[in-house]
Write a protein that holds these residues in place. Structure first.
Motif, PDB file in Angstrom:
ATOM      1  N   VAL A 163       0.928  -1.377  -0.132  1.00 40.29           N
ATOM      2  CA  VAL A 163      -0.041  -0.091  -0.175  1.00 40.29           C
ATOM      3  C   VAL A 163       1.096   1.227  -0.140  1.00 40.29           C
ATOM      4  N   ILE A 164       0.467   2.157  -0.737  1.00 42.26           N
ATOM      5  CA  ILE A 164       1.089   3.689  -0.437  1.00 42.26           C
ATOM      6  C   ILE A 164      -0.047   4.451   0.035  1.00 42.26           C
ATOM      7  N   THR A 165       0.118   5.048   1.081  1.00 43.49           N
ATOM      8  CA  THR A 165      -0.969   5.678   1.999  1.00 43.49           C
ATOM      9  C   THR A 165      -0.669   7.229   2.018  1.00 43.49           C
ATOM     10  N   PRO A 166      -1.469   7.894   1.366  1.00 41.59           N
ATOM     11  CA  PRO A 166      -1.513   9.476   1.648  1.00 41.59           C
ATOM     12  C   PRO A 166      -2.491  10.165   2.623  1.00 41.59           C
ATOM     13  N   GLY A 167      -2.114  10.907   2.930  1.00 44.54           N
ATOM     14  CA  GLY A 167      -3.102  12.025   4.291  1.00 44.54           C
ATOM     15  C   GLY A 167      -2.516  12.337   5.581  1.00 44.54           C
ATOM     16  N   VAL A 168      -1.113  11.665   5.672  1.00 43.00           N
ATOM     17  CA  VAL A 168      -0.571  12.022   6.905  1.00 43.00           C
ATOM     18  C   VAL A 168      -0.157  13.405   6.779  1.00 43.00           C
ATOM     19  N   GLY A 169      -0.036  14.064   7.994  1.00 39.73           N
ATOM     20  CA  GLY A 169       0.312  15.559   8.064  1.00 39.73           C
ATOM     21  C   GLY A 169      -0.850  16.490   7.882  1.00 39.73           C
ATOM     22  N   ALA A 170      -0.590  17.340   6.649  1.00 38.85           N
ATOM     23  CA  ALA A 170      -1.606  18.330   6.208  1.00 38.85           C
ATOM     24  C   ALA A 170      -3.196  17.839   6.039  1.00 38.85           C
ATOM     25  N   GLN A 171      -3.435  16.750   5.800  1.00 39.06           N
ATOM     26  CA  GLN A 171      -4.864  16.093   5.675  1.00 39.06           C
ATOM     27  C   GLN A 171      -5.321  15.629   7.406  1.00 39.06           C
ATOM     28  N   GLY A 172      -4.373  15.563   8.116  1.00 34.39           N
ATOM     29  CA  GLY A 172      -4.869  15.234   9.411  1.00 34.39           C
ATOM     30  C   GLY A 172      -4.550  13.684   9.987  1.00 34.39           C
ATOM     31  N   GLY A 173      -4.081  13.054   8.961  1.00 32.17           N
ATOM     32  CA  GLY A 173      -3.819  11.604   9.402  1.00 32.17           C
ATOM     33  C   GLY A 173      -2.330  11.562  10.333  1.00 32.17           C
ATOM     34  N   LYS A 174      -2.229  10.738  10.952  1.00 30.95           N
ATOM     35  CA  LYS A 174      -1.293  10.449  11.979  1.00 30.95           C
ATOM     36  C   LYS A 174      -0.386   9.127  11.786  1.00 30.95           C
ATOM     37  N   VAL A 175       0.822   9.214  11.986  1.00 31.48           N
ATOM     38  CA  VAL A 175       1.708   7.985  11.773  1.00 31.48           C
ATOM     39  C   VAL A 175       1.284   6.998  13.073  1.00 31.48           C
ATOM     40  N   GLU A 176       1.080   7.523  14.016  1.00 34.27           N
ATOM     41  CA  GLU A 176       0.747   6.569  15.136  1.00 34.27           C
ATOM     42  C   GLU A 176      -0.605   5.652  14.904  1.00 34.27           C
ATOM     43  N   ASP A 177      -1.365   6.259  14.176  1.00 37.73           N
ATOM     44  CA  ASP A 177      -2.777   5.808  13.920  1.00 37.73           C
ATOM     45  C   ASP A 177      -2.677   4.625  12.771  1.00 37.73           C
ATOM     46  N   ILE A 178      -1.611   4.369  12.309  1.00 36.26           N
ATOM     47  CA  ILE A 178      -1.541   3.703  10.952  1.00 36.26           C
ATOM     48  C   ILE A 178      -0.370   2.757  10.806  1.00 36.26           C
ATOM     49  N   ILE A 179       0.527   2.826  11.746  1.00 35.88           N
ATOM     50  CA  ILE A 179       1.781   2.410  11.777  1.00 35.88           C
ATOM     51  C   ILE A 179       1.951   0.947  11.883  1.00 35.88           C
ATOM     52  N   ASN A 180       0.887   0.401  12.927  1.00 34.08           N
ATOM     53  CA  ASN A 180       0.594  -0.884  13.057  1.00 34.08           C
ATOM     54  C   ASN A 180      -0.071  -1.783  11.893  1.00 34.08           C
ATOM     55  N   ILE A 181      -0.673  -1.154  11.089  1.00 33.47           N
ATOM     56  CA  ILE A 181      -1.386  -1.635   9.843  1.00 33.47           C
ATOM     57  C   ILE A 181      -0.214  -1.991   8.892  1.00 33.47           C
ATOM     58  N   LEU A 182       0.672  -1.281   8.906  1.00 34.59           N
ATOM     59  CA  LEU A 182       1.531  -1.230   7.564  1.00 34.59           C
ATOM     60  C   LEU A 182       2.744  -2.218   7.703  1.00 34.59           C
ATOM     61  N   ASP A 183       3.476  -2.710   6.763  1.00 36.37           N
ATOM     62  CA  ASP A 183       4.813  -3.555   6.936  1.00 36.37           C
ATOM     63  C   ASP A 183       5.652  -2.978   5.920  1.00 36.37           C
ATOM     64  N   ASP A 184       6.657  -3.647   5.781  1.00 44.69           N
ATOM     65  CA  ASP A 184       8.127  -3.072   5.006  1.00 44.69           C
ATOM     66  C   ASP A 184       7.749  -2.936   3.675  1.00 44.69           C
ATOM     67  N   ASN A 185       6.660  -3.522   2.984  1.00 43.64           N
ATOM     68  CA  ASN A 185       6.791  -3.000   1.774  1.00 43.64           C
ATOM     69  C   ASN A 185       5.964  -1.981   1.187  1.00 43.64           C
ATOM     70  N   ASP A 186       5.140  -1.286   2.549  1.00 38.59           N
ATOM     71  CA  ASP A 186       4.330  -0.257   2.433  1.00 38.59           C
ATOM     72  C   ASP A 186       5.075   1.265   2.420  1.00 38.59           C
ATOM     73  N   TYR A 187       4.422   2.151   1.918  1.00 32.87           N
ATOM     74  CA  TYR A 187       4.904   3.573   1.799  1.00 32.87           C
ATOM     75  C   TYR A 187       3.785   4.778   2.403  1.00 32.87           C
ATOM     76  N   VAL A 188       4.565   5.409   3.317  1.00 32.51           N
ATOM     77  CA  VAL A 188       3.420   6.613   3.590  1.00 32.51           C
ATOM     78  C   VAL A 188       3.736   7.727   2.947  1.00 32.51           C
ATOM     79  N   ILE A 189       2.853   8.194   2.485  1.00 29.93           N
ATOM     80  CA  ILE A 189       3.285   9.613   1.475  1.00 29.93           C
ATOM     81  C   ILE A 189       2.997  10.681   2.435  1.00 29.93           C
ATOM     82  N   VAL A 190       4.058  11.668   2.529  1.00 30.96           N
ATOM     83  CA  VAL A 190       3.858  12.891   3.096  1.00 30.96           C
ATOM     84  C   VAL A 190       4.242  14.077   2.267  1.00 30.96           C
TER      85      VAL A 190
END
Ligand code: BMP
Length: 213
Positions: A163-190
Motif C-alpha cells: 500500500v502507498i498511503t496518503p493523508g498523513v500531516g496536512a490532511q490530519g492523518g497520524k503516523v501512530e494511527d496507521i503504523i501497526n497496519i503497515l509493513d516493510d513493503n508499504d509507503y507512507v506519503i507525506v
C-alpha cells in the motif's frame, strides 16, 4: 518498517530540486504529479533521479480508455519508475498500463479509496471491489487512505498488496494511527508537512524516525 514517500507538489523546478537535495537522506521515494510536471515538464523526473537516485513515481491518476492509457504509460515510464492509475475505469484500462509497465520492469499503482472527505461519496462504496480487482490484476501496489485507518486496514486485507498511503500531516492523518497496519513493503506519503515546513530536512528526518520506531 514502512518507507517514506515525499509528495513533491511544488510548482517550481528549482524549488523542487532544492527540496530533494535537502531531504534525500530521509526519503525512500518521491512522488511527482501534475503540479510539478505541468509546470516543469516531464524531464523533471530525470533530474530528480539524477540528484538523489531514488524511486520516482508519477502520480497521474490515469483514467482513460485503454488505447490512451497505453500512450500515457509509454511516455511516463520512459523516465518514471512507476505510474499511478485509477481503477474505476475498469480492468481493461489498468491492464493496458500494466502491459507497458511489464515490458519496462516498472510499477503500476492503483487507487482504491482516496483520502479526502469527498471520497466517501462515490469512491468508498466501490473501494472494496477496486481492492479485489487490484488483487486479481496483481498490480504492484494500491493507494488507500491514512485519514481513515480502519478503511486502510480493510482495503489492505482485501487486496493483500503493498500500500502507498496518503493523508498523513496536512490532511490530519497520524503516523501512530496507521503504523501497526503497515509493513516493510508499504509507503507512507507525506507532502505539505515536509515541503511547506520551515525546515524540510528536519521534518523529513522526523517522519523517517517515526516510521522506524
Ligand atoms: P499532502 O501530504 O500534502 O496532503 O499530499 C498528499 C499527496 O498524495 C498529494 O500529492 C495528493 O495528490 C496525493 N493523494 C492524496 O492526498 N490522497 C489520495 O487519496 C491519493 C493521492 O494520490
Amino acid at each position: 518498517m514502512p518507507k517514506l514517500m515525499l509528495a513533491l507538489d511544488v510548482l517550481d523546478r528549482d524549488e523542487a530540486l532544492r527540496i530533494v537535495e535537502e531531504v534525500k537522506d530521509y526519503v525512500d521515494a518521491i512522488k511527482v504529479g501534475y503540479p510539478l510536471v505541468l509546470s516543469s515538464g516531464l524531464e523533471i523526473v530525470k533530474d530528480i533521479k539524477k540528484l538523489c537516485n531514488k524511486e520516482v513515481i508519477c502520480d497521474f491518476k490515469v483514467a482513460d480508455i485503454p488505447a490512451t492509457n497505453e500512450k500515457i504509460a509509454k511516455v511516463t515510464l520512459k523516465y518514471a519508475d512507476g505510474i499511478i492509475v485509477h481503477g474505476f475505469v475498469g480492468e481493461d484500462s489498468v491492464k493496458a498500463v500494466q502491459d507497458v509497465a511489464k515490458k519496462l520492469n516498472k510499477k503500476v499503482i492503483m487507487v482504491t479509496e482516496m483520502s479526502h472527505p469527498g471520497a466517501v461519496q462515490f469512491l468508498q462504496p466501490i473501494a472494496d471491489k477496486l481492492a479485489e480487482m487490484a488483487k486479481k490484476l496483481k498490480v504492484d501496489a494500491i493507494v488507500a487512505p491514512s485519514t481513515r485507518p480502519e478503511r486502510l486496514k480493510e482495503i489492505k486485507n482485501t487486496a493483500k498488496l503493498p500500500v502507498i498511503t496518503p493523508g498523513v500531516g496536512a490532511q490530519g492523518g497520524k503516523v501512530e494511527d496507521i503504523i501497526n497496519i503497515l509493513d516493510d513493503n508499504d509507503y507512507v506519503i507525506v507532502g505539505r508537512a515536509i515541503y511547506q515546513s520551515k525546515n524540510p530536512k528536519e521534518e523529513a528526518k522526523k517522519y523517517k524516525e517515526m516510521l522506524t520506531k
